[in-house]
Enzyme design. Structure first.
Site, PDB file in Angstrom:
ATOM      1  N   GLY A  55      48.607  42.394  23.820  1.00  0.00           N
ATOM      2  CA  GLY A  55      47.937  41.772  24.699  1.00  0.00           C
ATOM      3  C   GLY A  55      49.068  41.041  25.800  1.00  0.00           C
ATOM      4  CD  GLU A  56      50.913  37.480  29.168  1.00  0.00           C
ATOM      5  OE1 GLU A  56      52.002  37.707  29.298  1.00  0.00           O
ATOM      6  OE2 GLU A  56      50.276  36.555  28.938  1.00  0.00           O
ATOM      7  CB  SER A  57      52.829  36.645  24.009  1.00  0.00           C
ATOM      8  OG  SER A  57      53.583  36.710  25.028  1.00  0.00           O
ATOM      9  CB  CYS A  87      52.743  44.472  21.103  1.00  0.00           C
ATOM     10  SG  CYS A  87      53.481  44.795  22.700  1.00  0.00           S
ATOM     11  NE  ARG A 114      56.113  37.054  26.734  1.00  0.00           N
ATOM     12  CZ  ARG A 114      55.765  36.176  27.474  1.00  0.00           C
ATOM     13  NH1 ARG A 114      56.116  35.172  28.073  1.00  0.00           N
ATOM     14  NH2 ARG A 114      54.694  37.181  28.171  1.00  0.00           N
ATOM     15  CB  ILE A 143      52.236  49.185  25.997  1.00  0.00           C
ATOM     16  CG1 ILE A 143      51.886  50.604  25.585  1.00  0.00           C
ATOM     17  CG2 ILE A 143      51.807  48.749  27.398  1.00  0.00           C
ATOM     18  CD1 ILE A 143      50.539  50.540  25.132  1.00  0.00           C
ATOM     19  NE  ARG A 144      54.452  43.718  31.376  1.00  0.00           N
ATOM     20  CZ  ARG A 144      56.021  43.313  32.093  1.00  0.00           C
ATOM     21  NH1 ARG A 144      56.178  44.278  32.639  1.00  0.00           N
ATOM     22  NH2 ARG A 144      55.941  42.186  32.046  1.00  0.00           N
ATOM     23  CG  HIS A 180      50.343  48.533  21.399  1.00  0.00           C
ATOM     24  ND1 HIS A 180      49.300  47.850  21.425  1.00  0.00           N
ATOM     25  CD2 HIS A 180      51.338  48.267  22.186  1.00  0.00           C
ATOM     26  CE1 HIS A 180      49.404  46.928  22.495  1.00  0.00           C
ATOM     27  NE2 HIS A 180      50.958  46.983  22.936  1.00  0.00           N
ATOM     28  CD  GLU A 182      47.336  48.603  18.958  1.00  0.00           C
ATOM     29  OE1 GLU A 182      48.006  48.865  18.025  1.00  0.00           O
ATOM     30  OE2 GLU A 182      47.257  48.047  19.770  1.00  0.00           O
TER      31      GLU A 182
HETATM   32  N1  GLN Z   1      54.579  41.968  27.510  1.00  0.00           N
HETATM   33  C1  GLN Z   1      53.716  41.384  26.617  1.00  0.00           C
HETATM   34  C2  GLN Z   1      54.000  39.855  26.493  1.00  0.00           C
HETATM   35  O1  GLN Z   1      55.011  39.518  26.391  1.00  0.00           O
HETATM   36  C3  GLN Z   1      53.345  42.143  25.200  1.00  0.00           C
HETATM   37  C4  GLN Z   1      52.862  43.330  25.510  1.00  0.00           C
HETATM   38  C5  GLN Z   1      51.895  44.080  24.709  1.00  0.00           C
HETATM   39  O2  GLN Z   1      51.321  43.376  23.709  1.00  0.00           O
HETATM   40  N2  GLN Z   1      51.505  45.171  24.968  1.00  0.00           N
HETATM   41  O3  GLN Z   1      53.086  39.035  25.768  1.00  0.00           O
END
Ligand code: GLN
Length: 314
Positions: A55-57, A87, A114, A143-144, A180, A182
């Site tokens: 997600g977004e940390s 992630c 990150r 993903i990112r 990821h 999942e």
């Molecule tokens: N870029 C996100 C972060 O730094 C992590 C991306 C993800 O969980 N797919 O939080």
């Protein structure tokens, strides 16, 4: 080795503050486990294992802090139950992160950067050989993604990209992956994850004499089922230590000579010190700081804090 048997269902939580917790729950459900979305710290209590999703940390870190999750999550990781950050979750598990504006769970000795793969490769896929996952390479989607710049003992890398970049690490009961797992339908990493626990939370602890030992240990046993040779493979060492732990009565306090007697009945290579140390290091036994008493942790809370259980609890 795939025995074709379905493992016993486990109760697995997925932290559901933000991110792709649903996909993890769906995967666990397909595997026959009981999956729960975790939104309150008290829901952690009865879990066998926990996943911190992607997600977004920074957002998840803010919600962890705001919902009183920080200490309960740290305690969960310390309890020996399998805990896996994927992630953004891996970022939160790391003790060292390049930029996160508030504390994460900070439980694994890994250094994470990150968004490390740059804008031009926001997302990519790779086939990985993962230590502990048998069969064909594991198809991983990034993903990112963060990368794991460094693992510091006791953490170790379990998967790298072709150029050596670390993308998965394990530290005892803790797992971190940049990618990821999942969303690709391959449940092997989830299955592996559920085997990495230690200590009282793990149901396989109460293994009775002989029967619960994996077949692979047979060549190391003498005619009386005692371990005659210390295996090199960690998984076999663990299986044996777990088996030994089952020989200790929960809630009973043992003196060091009593521990040694019990260990002598289960092995012949005369290294009780090694076995005692691993029983303690891997969380199967607690001990008094002066080493005069050992016991298997039970539900009794005093036994967690270096105080052996009293006579009354025998
Ligand atoms: N870029 C996100 C972060 O730094 C992590 C991306 C993800 O969980 N797919 O939080």
């Amino acid at each position: 080795m795939n025995t074709g048997q379905r493992p016993a269902p486990q109760t697995v939580g997925v932290l559901a503050l933000q991110g792709d917790f649903r996909e993890h729950c769906e995967m666990l459900g397909r595997m026959g486990h009981h999956a729960y979305e975790i939104r309150r710290p008290d829901q952690l209590r009865d879990l066998d294992a926990l996943i911190i999703p992607g997600g977004e940390s920074t957002t998840i870190a803010r919600l962890i802090e705001g919902n009183g999750f920080l200490e309960p999550l740290r305690d969960f990781c310390a309890s020996g139950r399998p805990t896996w950050g994927t992630c953004a979750g891996a970022i939160l598990m790391a003790k060292h992160v390049d930029n996160l504006d508030r504390p994460g769970i900070e439980t694994m000795d890994i250094r994470v950067r990150r968004n490390a793969f740059g804008r031009q490769v926001n997302s990519f896929e790779a086939d990985l050989d993962i230590k502990g996952v048998e069969g064909a390479p594991f198809h991983a989607v990034f993903i990112r993604a963060p990368l794991i710049e460094e693992t510091l003992p006791p953490a170790g890398a379990i998967a790298t990209l072709e150029d050596g970049t670390i993308v998965a690490a394990r530290q005892d009961n803790l797992l971190a992956t940049s990618f990821h797992p999942e969303i690709t339908g391959d449940s092997r990493l989830h299955a592996y994850f559920l085997t990495i626990g230690r200590g009282p939370g793990k149901k396989t602890l109460r293994v009775e004499n002989g029967d619960g030992l994996p077949r692979e240990l047979d060549p190391f046993l003498d005619g009386n089922g005692r371990l005659a040779q210390w295996p090199v493979k960690q998984s076999l060492q663990r299986a044996f230590i777990e088996h030994l732990a089952g020989a200790f009565e929960p809630g009973r306090s043992y003196t060091e000579p009593e521990v040694n007697d019990l260990l002598a009945a289960h092995h012949t290579f005369r290294d009780p010190a090694l076995l005692r140390r691993l029983l303690y290091d891997w969380g199967y036994l607690e001990r008094q700081s002066d080493g005069r008493a050992y016991w298997r942790p039970g539900s009794d809370t005093a036994s967690k804090s270096g105080v052996p259980p009293g006579e009354l609890q025998r």
